[in-house]
Design a protein around this motif. Structure first.
Motif, PDB file in Angstrom:
ATOM      1  N   SER A   1       0.722  -1.186   0.019  1.00 56.04           N
ATOM      2  CA  SER A   1       0.031  -0.073  -0.104  1.00 56.04           C
ATOM      3  C   SER A   1       1.033   1.346   0.104  1.00 56.04           C
ATOM      4  O   SER A   1       0.503   2.405  -0.654  1.00 56.04           O
ATOM      5  N   ARG A   2       1.990   1.125   0.847  1.00 56.81           N
ATOM      6  CA  ARG A   2       2.741   2.309   0.703  1.00 56.81           C
ATOM      7  C   ARG A   2       4.383   2.144   1.076  1.00 56.81           C
ATOM      8  O   ARG A   2       4.424   0.985   1.975  1.00 56.81           O
ATOM      9  N   VAL A   3       5.231   2.800   0.791  1.00 57.64           N
ATOM     10  CA  VAL A   3       6.668   2.649   1.438  1.00 57.64           C
ATOM     11  C   VAL A   3       6.820   3.393   2.517  1.00 57.64           C
ATOM     12  O   VAL A   3       6.647   4.692   2.562  1.00 57.64           O
ATOM     13  N   ILE A   4       6.906   2.822   3.672  1.00 56.78           N
ATOM     14  CA  ILE A   4       7.398   3.814   4.866  1.00 56.78           C
ATOM     15  C   ILE A   4       8.518   4.341   4.785  1.00 56.78           C
ATOM     16  O   ILE A   4       8.696   5.458   5.158  1.00 56.78           O
ATOM     17  N   GLU A   5       9.484   3.428   4.728  1.00 56.71           N
ATOM     18  CA  GLU A   5      11.054   4.073   4.626  1.00 56.71           C
ATOM     19  C   GLU A   5      11.809   3.479   3.451  1.00 56.71           C
ATOM     20  O   GLU A   5      11.702   2.069   3.451  1.00 56.71           O
ATOM     21  N   LYS A   6      12.284   4.322   2.362  1.00 53.63           N
ATOM     22  CA  LYS A   6      13.247   3.646   1.633  1.00 53.63           C
ATOM     23  C   LYS A   6      14.617   3.448   2.006  1.00 53.63           C
ATOM     24  O   LYS A   6      15.178   4.152   3.008  1.00 53.63           O
ATOM     25  N   VAL A   7      15.181   2.425   1.309  1.00 54.18           N
ATOM     26  CA  VAL A   7      16.476   2.011   1.739  1.00 54.18           C
ATOM     27  C   VAL A   7      17.432   2.960   1.423  1.00 54.18           C
ATOM     28  O   VAL A   7      17.263   3.872   0.255  1.00 54.18           O
ATOM     29  N   LYS A   8      18.349   3.240   2.143  1.00 52.72           N
ATOM     30  CA  LYS A   8      19.474   4.163   1.985  1.00 52.72           C
ATOM     31  C   LYS A   8      20.892   3.755   1.027  1.00 52.72           C
ATOM     32  O   LYS A   8      21.094   2.630   0.879  1.00 52.72           O
TER      33      LYS A   8
END
Length: 88
Positions: free
Chosen positions: A81-88
Protein backbone atom coordinates in the motif's frame (compact mmCIF):
# COMPACT_ATOMS: atom_id res chain seq x y z
CA UNK A 1 -22.49 -5.08 17.33
CA UNK A 2 -21.00 -3.78 14.06
CA UNK A 3 -22.96 -4.13 10.87
CA UNK A 4 -21.86 -6.56 8.19
CA UNK A 5 -20.56 -3.86 5.82
CA UNK A 6 -18.17 -2.30 8.36
CA UNK A 7 -16.74 -5.66 9.41
CA UNK A 8 -16.23 -6.70 5.80
CA UNK A 9 -14.29 -3.59 4.81
CA UNK A 10 -11.62 -3.96 7.49
CA UNK A 11 -8.46 -5.40 5.99
CA UNK A 12 -5.40 -6.74 7.76
CA UNK A 13 -2.42 -4.38 7.59
CA UNK A 14 1.18 -5.44 8.28
CA UNK A 15 4.58 -3.71 8.16
CA UNK A 16 7.70 -5.46 6.94
CA UNK A 17 10.99 -5.40 5.07
CA UNK A 18 11.30 -6.29 1.38
CA UNK A 19 13.57 -9.32 1.01
CA UNK A 20 13.31 -9.88 -2.74
CA UNK A 21 12.01 -8.01 -5.79
CA UNK A 22 13.23 -10.36 -8.52
CA UNK A 23 9.73 -11.29 -9.70
CA UNK A 24 7.61 -9.18 -12.02
CA UNK A 25 5.34 -6.87 -9.94
CA UNK A 26 5.81 -9.10 -6.87
CA UNK A 27 7.91 -8.62 -3.74
CA UNK A 28 8.64 -10.92 -0.82
CA UNK A 29 8.07 -9.13 2.50
CA UNK A 30 9.24 -10.37 5.92
CA UNK A 31 6.86 -9.41 8.73
CA UNK A 32 8.15 -9.76 12.29
CA UNK A 33 6.05 -9.88 15.45
CA UNK A 34 6.95 -10.14 19.12
CA UNK A 35 5.36 -12.90 21.19
CA UNK A 36 5.94 -14.09 24.71
CA UNK A 37 7.27 -17.61 25.11
CA UNK A 38 4.45 -19.69 26.65
CA UNK A 39 6.61 -21.29 29.38
CA UNK A 40 9.54 -18.95 30.01
CA UNK A 41 7.87 -15.59 29.36
CA UNK A 42 10.77 -14.23 27.32
CA UNK A 43 9.85 -12.06 24.32
CA UNK A 44 10.69 -13.89 21.10
CA UNK A 45 10.72 -12.61 17.50
CA UNK A 46 8.61 -14.62 15.08
CA UNK A 47 8.72 -13.84 11.36
CA UNK A 48 6.65 -14.78 8.34
CA UNK A 49 7.19 -14.14 4.63
CA UNK A 50 4.40 -12.85 2.41
CA UNK A 51 4.33 -12.40 -1.34
CA UNK A 52 2.78 -9.01 -2.15
CA UNK A 53 1.71 -7.29 -5.35
CA UNK A 54 3.94 -4.29 -6.04
CA UNK A 55 2.85 -1.53 -8.44
CA UNK A 56 5.04 1.07 -6.67
CA UNK A 57 8.44 -0.45 -7.45
CA UNK A 58 10.07 -1.30 -4.11
CA UNK A 59 13.75 -2.05 -3.60
CA UNK A 60 15.30 -4.72 -1.37
CA UNK A 61 15.53 -3.35 2.18
CA UNK A 62 12.58 -0.95 1.93
CA UNK A 63 10.23 -0.85 4.93
CA UNK A 64 6.71 -1.18 3.49
CA UNK A 65 3.09 -1.52 4.57
CA UNK A 66 1.11 -4.37 3.03
CA UNK A 67 -2.67 -4.77 2.97
CA UNK A 68 -4.70 -7.94 2.61
CA UNK A 69 -6.52 -8.25 -0.72
CA UNK A 70 -8.30 -10.81 -2.87
CA UNK A 71 -6.20 -13.72 -4.18
CA UNK A 72 -4.12 -12.46 -7.14
CA UNK A 73 -2.27 -15.72 -7.78
CA UNK A 74 -1.56 -19.04 -6.07
CA UNK A 75 0.46 -17.44 -3.26
CA UNK A 76 -0.25 -13.69 -3.54
CA UNK A 77 -2.95 -12.37 -1.17
CA UNK A 78 -1.33 -9.05 -0.17
CA UNK A 79 -0.45 -5.80 -1.94
CA UNK A 80 2.00 -3.04 -1.08
CA UNK A 81 0.00 0.00 0.00
CA UNK A 82 2.87 2.41 0.73
CA UNK A 83 6.60 2.65 1.32
CA UNK A 84 7.23 3.72 4.91
CA UNK A 85 11.01 4.10 4.60
CA UNK A 86 13.22 3.80 1.52
CA UNK A 87 16.52 1.95 1.76
CA UNK A 88 19.58 4.20 1.93
Amino acid sequence: MATESTVRNRRKVRDGVVLSNKMDKTVVVRVQRRVQHPLYGKTVLRSRRFKAHDEIGCDVGDYVEIVETRPLSKEKRWRVSRVIEKVK
